[in-house]
Design a protein around this motif. Structure first.
Motif, mmCIF file in Angstrom:
data_model
loop_
_atom_site.group_PDB
_atom_site.id
_atom_site.type_symbol
_atom_site.label_atom_id
_atom_site.label_comp_id
_atom_site.label_asym_id
_atom_site.label_seq_id
_atom_site.Cartn_x
_atom_site.Cartn_y
_atom_site.Cartn_z
ATOM 1 N N LEU A 1 115.401 17.034 3.320
ATOM 2 C CA LEU A 1 114.485 18.040 2.816
ATOM 3 C C LEU A 1 113.785 17.669 1.534
ATOM 4 O O LEU A 1 112.553 18.031 1.653
ATOM 5 C CB LEU A 1 115.609 19.345 2.530
ATOM 6 N N HIS A 2 114.259 16.988 0.694
ATOM 7 C CA HIS A 2 113.671 16.375 -0.594
ATOM 8 C C HIS A 2 112.509 15.347 -0.132
ATOM 9 O O HIS A 2 111.448 15.485 -0.686
ATOM 10 C CB HIS A 2 114.703 15.761 -1.476
ATOM 11 N N TYR A 3 112.865 14.538 0.958
ATOM 12 C CA TYR A 3 111.963 13.669 1.267
ATOM 13 C C TYR A 3 110.501 14.245 2.295
ATOM 14 O O TYR A 3 109.434 13.804 1.810
ATOM 15 C CB TYR A 3 112.581 12.534 2.131
ATOM 16 N N LEU A 4 110.910 15.056 2.898
ATOM 17 C CA LEU A 4 110.092 15.849 3.712
ATOM 18 C C LEU A 4 109.009 16.654 2.615
ATOM 19 O O LEU A 4 107.778 16.744 2.973
ATOM 20 C CB LEU A 4 110.791 17.085 4.706
ATOM 21 N N LEU A 5 109.526 17.194 1.904
ATOM 22 C CA LEU A 5 108.818 17.974 0.816
ATOM 23 C C LEU A 5 107.733 17.037 -0.150
ATOM 24 O O LEU A 5 106.619 17.349 -0.290
ATOM 25 C CB LEU A 5 109.435 18.852 -0.352
ATOM 26 N N SER A 6 108.515 15.939 -0.416
ATOM 27 C CA SER A 6 107.594 14.706 -0.762
ATOM 28 C C SER A 6 106.520 14.270 -0.097
ATOM 29 O O SER A 6 105.134 14.132 -0.373
ATOM 30 C CB SER A 6 108.371 13.490 -1.331
ATOM 31 N N VAL A 7 106.682 13.831 1.151
ATOM 32 C CA VAL A 7 105.571 13.505 2.222
ATOM 33 C C VAL A 7 104.555 14.403 2.339
ATOM 34 O O VAL A 7 103.364 14.015 2.683
ATOM 35 C CB VAL A 7 106.392 12.739 3.186
ATOM 36 N N LYS A 8 105.165 15.705 2.618
ATOM 37 C CA LYS A 8 104.095 16.776 2.743
ATOM 38 C C LYS A 8 103.147 16.798 1.657
ATOM 39 O O LYS A 8 101.982 17.042 1.965
ATOM 40 C CB LYS A 8 104.819 18.318 2.875
ATOM 41 N N ASN A 9 103.567 16.585 0.291
ATOM 42 C CA ASN A 9 102.592 16.579 -0.736
ATOM 43 C C ASN A 9 101.636 15.399 -0.794
ATOM 44 O O ASN A 9 100.387 15.577 -1.317
ATOM 45 C CB ASN A 9 103.516 16.660 -2.293
ATOM 46 N N TRP A 10 102.161 14.270 -0.073
ATOM 47 C CA TRP A 10 101.309 13.128 0.026
ATOM 48 C C TRP A 10 100.106 13.187 0.889
ATOM 49 O O TRP A 10 99.193 12.680 0.702
ATOM 50 C CB TRP A 10 102.113 11.940 0.255
ATOM 51 N N LEU A 11 100.711 13.872 1.899
ATOM 52 C CA LEU A 11 99.712 13.948 3.208
ATOM 53 C C LEU A 11 98.479 15.042 3.006
ATOM 54 O O LEU A 11 98.925 16.229 2.476
ATOM 55 C CB LEU A 11 100.353 14.303 4.349
ATOM 56 N N ASN A 12 97.382 15.153 3.600
ATOM 57 C CA ASN A 12 96.396 16.190 3.516
ATOM 58 C C ASN A 12 96.986 17.151 4.559
ATOM 59 O O ASN A 12 97.818 17.004 5.378
ATOM 60 C CB ASN A 12 94.986 15.817 3.988
ATOM 61 N N ARG A 13 96.629 18.669 4.099
ATOM 62 C CA ARG A 13 97.107 19.499 4.745
ATOM 63 C C ARG A 13 96.886 19.667 6.395
ATOM 64 O O ARG A 13 97.795 20.025 7.092
ATOM 65 C CB ARG A 13 96.721 20.846 4.453
ATOM 66 N N TYR A 14 95.925 19.284 6.927
ATOM 67 C CA TYR A 14 95.512 19.167 8.042
ATOM 68 C C TYR A 14 96.515 18.067 9.033
ATOM 69 O O TYR A 14 97.053 18.524 10.074
ATOM 70 C CB TYR A 14 94.038 18.635 8.303
ATOM 71 N N SER A 15 96.677 16.877 8.370
ATOM 72 C CA SER A 15 97.403 15.819 8.990
ATOM 73 C C SER A 15 98.750 16.449 9.073
ATOM 74 O O SER A 15 99.847 16.263 10.237
ATOM 75 C CB SER A 15 97.677 14.759 8.365
#
Length: 261
Positions: free
Chosen positions: A159-173
């Motif tokens: 859960l923590h890692y997904l939130l971090s990766v989501k913030n790294w990527l742009n919203r469209y990707s």
């Protein structure tokens, strides 16, 4: 401990597996803590899907599967009834994770799952014998596992890692690729094997996320220019060979499912 708490009442109730036998691989842990080579064993059913039908949360189901696989790493599969051990694992995991289940619900759901055309079992002597077998098998499992039935699961890390990766990527990707759903599905399926016993929880969480990103061709921004890989930010002691081993073992679980006639 020499006597096997088998459940002949299961045969009397005609409780049969819904599918063909599932071939499962678990890497057993030796007494000295080292890992043995892969040992194939036939697993009629692990507690995953009956646990879902019982309405159990993800963590109690994961604990039930870990108890089940750890038990059969210590004990020969032919010595005990896998159905009975699966039901006892669900019952014990409900206590460990504070989501207690009634033995009656476990028996009825398991009977319905293994034999979907059957009627609910009557409250006769056969039912009460099966209930007593579950309780006795629970005590056996506790003794075999030396009462070590608490596990650290990858869910909170993922859960923590997904939130971090989501913030790294742009919203469209992120929105166009179901990375999150796939990662959770991979983690759930990993409990059909013994990955939870062999690898650290943080490493499993990173590995399923890594595989989900690869599956959809999603790249973490600026990875080429970074001082270290993105996955090492989450776990400093993680290496690429460990990720490859986890992914390989996970893929092998799917491969075994396709090889069963």
């Amino acid at each position: 401990m020499n006597s096997s708490p088998r459940s002949p009442q299961l045969e009397e109730a005609h409780v049969q597996p819904r599918r063909t036998q599932r071939r499962s691989f678990a890497k057993c842990i030796r007494k000295d803590g080292s890992a043995s080579s892969y040992t194939p064993y036939i697993c009629l059913e692990d507690p995953c899907e009956p646990g879902v039908k019982l309405g159990m949360r993800s963590i109690p189901i994961a604990t039930a599967c870990a108890i089940y696989h750890k038990f059969f790493c210590e004990i020969d599969l032919d010595a005990y009834d896998p159905y009975l051990v699966a039901m006892s694992s669900l019952y014990l995991a409900g206590k460990v994770e504070e989501q207690r289940l009634r033995t009656r619900d476990i028996i009825n759901v398991s009977n319905r799952y293994f034999h979907p055309d059957s009627e609910p079992l009557e409250l006769d002597s056969r039912f009460w014998e099966l209930r007593d077998s579950i309780v006795q098998c629970e005590l056996l499992v506790l003794r075999v596992l030396r009462f070590q039935v608490s596990f650290q699961h990858p869910h909170k890390y993922l859960l923590h890692y997904l939130l971090s990766v989501k913030n790294w990527l742009n919203r469209y990707s992120w929105q166009r690729s179901p990375v999150s759903i796939t990662a959770w599905a991979l983690l759930r399926d990993s409990y059909h094997g013994g990955l939870c016993l062999r690898f650290q929880a943080q490493h499993i969480a990173v590995a399923v996320l890594h595989l989900a990103l690869q599956a959809y061709g999603v790249e973490v921004p600026a990875e080429a220019e970074a001082e270290k890989p993105w996955w090492q930010v989450f776990s400093e002691d993680l290496t690429k060979p460990i990720i490859d081993n986890i992914v390989s073992d996970l893929i092998q679980i799917y491969t075994m499912d396709t090889e069963i006639p």
